[in-house]
Write a protein that holds these residues in place. Structure first.
Motif, PDB file in Angstrom:
ATOM      1  N   GLU A   1     -28.074 -80.678 -85.601  1.00 29.53           N
ATOM      2  CA  GLU A   1     -28.101 -81.960 -86.405  1.00 29.53           C
ATOM      3  C   GLU A   1     -28.666 -81.539 -87.894  1.00 29.53           C
ATOM      4  OE1 GLU A   1     -29.297 -82.907 -82.241  1.00 29.53           O
ATOM      5  OE2 GLU A   1     -29.600 -81.295 -83.599  1.00 29.53           O
TER       6      GLU A   1
ATOM      7  N   ILE B   1     -26.838 -82.541 -91.204  1.00 31.53           N
ATOM      8  CA  ILE B   1     -27.754 -83.271 -92.589  1.00 31.53           C
ATOM      9  C   ILE B   1     -27.351 -82.510 -93.871  1.00 31.53           C
ATOM     10  CG2 ILE B   1     -30.031 -83.410 -93.420  1.00 31.53           C
ATOM     11  CD1 ILE B   1     -30.704 -84.194 -90.495  1.00 31.53           C
TER      12      ILE B   1
ATOM     13  N   THR C   1     -27.931 -92.236 -97.473  1.00 29.23           N
ATOM     14  CA  THR C   1     -28.482 -92.615 -96.214  1.00 29.23           C
ATOM     15  C   THR C   1     -27.586 -92.005 -94.916  1.00 29.23           C
ATOM     16  OG1 THR C   1     -29.189 -94.608 -96.969  1.00 29.23           O
ATOM     17  CG2 THR C   1     -28.808 -94.625 -94.748  1.00 29.23           C
ATOM     18  N   PHE C   2     -27.998 -91.348 -93.908  1.00 30.22           N
ATOM     19  CA  PHE C   2     -27.243 -90.776 -92.917  1.00 30.22           C
ATOM     20  C   PHE C   2     -27.809 -91.101 -91.658  1.00 30.22           C
ATOM     21  CE2 PHE C   2     -26.141 -86.822 -90.535  1.00 30.22           C
ATOM     22  CZ  PHE C   2     -24.782 -86.957 -90.885  1.00 30.22           C
TER      23      PHE C   2
ATOM     24  N   ILE D   1     -34.275 -86.430 -84.138  1.00 30.93           N
ATOM     25  CA  ILE D   1     -34.112 -87.198 -85.192  1.00 30.93           C
ATOM     26  C   ILE D   1     -35.144 -87.650 -85.974  1.00 30.93           C
ATOM     27  CG2 ILE D   1     -32.570 -89.033 -85.923  1.00 30.93           C
ATOM     28  CD1 ILE D   1     -31.122 -86.606 -84.596  1.00 30.93           C
TER      29      ILE D   1
ATOM     30  N   ARG E   1     -35.927 -86.690 -89.989  1.00 30.68           N
ATOM     31  CA  ARG E   1     -36.262 -87.810 -90.860  1.00 30.68           C
ATOM     32  C   ARG E   1     -37.540 -87.253 -91.716  1.00 30.68           C
ATOM     33  NH1 ARG E   1     -37.485 -93.674 -88.603  1.00 30.68           N
ATOM     34  NH2 ARG E   1     -35.105 -93.590 -88.377  1.00 30.68           N
TER      35      ARG E   1
ATOM     36  N   TYR F   1     -36.848 -84.156 -94.180  1.00 34.45           N
ATOM     37  CA  TYR F   1     -35.786 -84.236 -95.264  1.00 34.45           C
ATOM     38  C   TYR F   1     -36.530 -85.578 -95.957  1.00 34.45           C
ATOM     39  CZ  TYR F   1     -32.521 -80.528 -93.645  1.00 34.45           C
ATOM     40  OH  TYR F   1     -32.211 -79.586 -93.261  1.00 34.45           O
TER      41      TYR F   1
ATOM     42  N   ILE G   1     -32.691 -90.790 -93.166  1.00 35.74           N
ATOM     43  CA  ILE G   1     -32.080 -90.483 -92.074  1.00 35.74           C
ATOM     44  C   ILE G   1     -32.525 -91.542 -91.014  1.00 35.74           C
ATOM     45  CG2 ILE G   1     -31.991 -88.790 -89.786  1.00 35.74           C
ATOM     46  CD1 ILE G   1     -32.627 -86.665 -91.606  1.00 35.74           C
TER      47      ILE G   1
END
Length: 258
Positions: free
Chosen positions: A21, A25, A35-36, A68, A72, A75, A81
Motif C-alpha cells: 500500500e 501511495i 485524492t487516492f 488503510i 490515511r 499521510y 486517502i
C-alpha cells in the motif's frame, strides 16, 4: 488537464495484485494525485464454504481496513486517502454482504459487475457474446445496483463484449447509461482496459454515453504500484472525453455506507 483523483486501486489481498500500500501511495503522490482511494475486491457472503480466488477473504478484511486507516493518518497533509471497496451486485446475496460491510467505516463502494447472476451459478461478464439475454441480464443487475444508492460509480460499465446487432447494443447499454444519468452515478473510463489494450473502453459505448449525457469519471484500476498514477493512459482517456463530448466528473461524490 492533470489527473488528481483515483478511487480504483487494489491490494495483494485480492490474489491478483502486487506491491505494498505504501508503494502505491508514494507513486500516487509522485504523480500529483490529491485524492487516492483503495477499493480492493470486496469479500462476499457466499453459501457453504465457497471462496472466490480473485477477491479478499473475510479474515483479511479487518487488516485491510486498519492498514488503510493508519496510512490515511500517516499521510495526512500529503494526500487524502479514502477507504473503499469494489464489489458486485449479486441480487440474492447482496443484503447479507452489505450487513457485514456496514460494520466498518467505509468511505465508498464502486460497482464492478464481473459476473452476471453471481460467480457460483452465473458467467463472467467480459466474454465475447452475441446473446442478447446475456447483455440484458448484465444491464439489469447494474441498474439494480445503481438504484440502491450505495455505489459511488460504476467501474468498467462496458465490460460485456457484445458483438450482436448495433440496435441491441444501443438498446441495452442505453438503458444502463440512462439509469446512471437519472441516478447521478458516473460511469468509469477504465485505464486498465486502455493500458492492456482490452475490448473496453468501447468506443461505441462511450459514443452512446456522449449522446445520452451521463457523467463519466476515470479510474486507474491499479493492480500494481507503478500504475497507481497512470498518466499515459489518462491522456488517452481524456482524448475519448473530448472525442465523444463526455461530461467529466473528476471527483465523484463519495457515498458512504453509513
Amino acid at each position: 488537464m492533470a489527473m488528481t483523483v483515483n478511487l480504483h486501486t487494489h491490494t495483494t489481498r485480492c490474489n491478483h495484485a502486487s506491491g505494498s500500500e505504501r508503494e502505491y501511495i508514494e507513486n500516487a503522490i509522485q504523480g500529483g494525485l490529491k485524492t487516492f482511494g483503495f477499493a480492493d475486491h470486496a469479500p462476499y457472503v457466499f453459501p457453504g464454504d465457497y471462496y472466490s480466488g480473485y477477491r479478499m477473504r473475510w479474515e483479511l478484511f479487518e487488516d485491510y481496513v486498519n492498514t488503510i486507516l493508519a496510512l490515511r493518518e500517516e499521510y495526512k497533509g500529503k494526500i487524502d486517502i479514502k477507504l473503499g471497496l469494489e464489489t458486485e451486485y449479486y441480487p440474492e446475496l447482496f443484503a447479507e454482504t452489505l450487513k457485514r460491510l456496514n460494520e466498518y467505516p467505509l468511505d465508498y463502494m464502486i460497482l464492478g459487475q464481473h459476473f452476471i447472476e453471481n460467480e457460483l451459478t452465473g458467467k463472467y461478464s467480459g466474454v465475447r457474446t452475441s446473446d442478447e439475454a446475456y447483455l440484458a441480464t448484465y444491464v439489469d443487475e447494474i441498474c439494480e445496483g445503481i438504484e440502491t444508492g450505495l455505489f459511488t460509480y460504476v467501474a468498467h460499465p462496458d465490460l460485456v463484449y457484445y458483438e450482436g446487432p448495433r440496435e441491441v447494443f444501443n438498446a441495452h447499454y442505453g438503458r444502463l447509461i440512462r439509469c446512471a444519468k437519472e441516478n447521478g452515478v458516473p460511469l468509469e473510463i477504465n485505464l486498465l482496459g486502455i493500458r492492456d489494450n482490452r475490448h473496453y473502453p468501447s468506443d461505441i459505448f462511450w459514443e452512446l454515453c456522449g449522446e445520452i449525457g451521463a457523467e463519466v469519471c476515470i479510474g486507474c484500476d491499479a493492480h500494481s504500484a507503478d500504475v497507481a498514477y497512470d498518466g499515459v493512459s489518462y491522456v488517452k482517456a481524456m482524448e475519448m472525453v473530448e472525442r465523444y463530448g463526455l461530461i467529466l466528473n473528476e471527483s465523484p461524490t463519495l457515498r458512504p455506507l453509513r
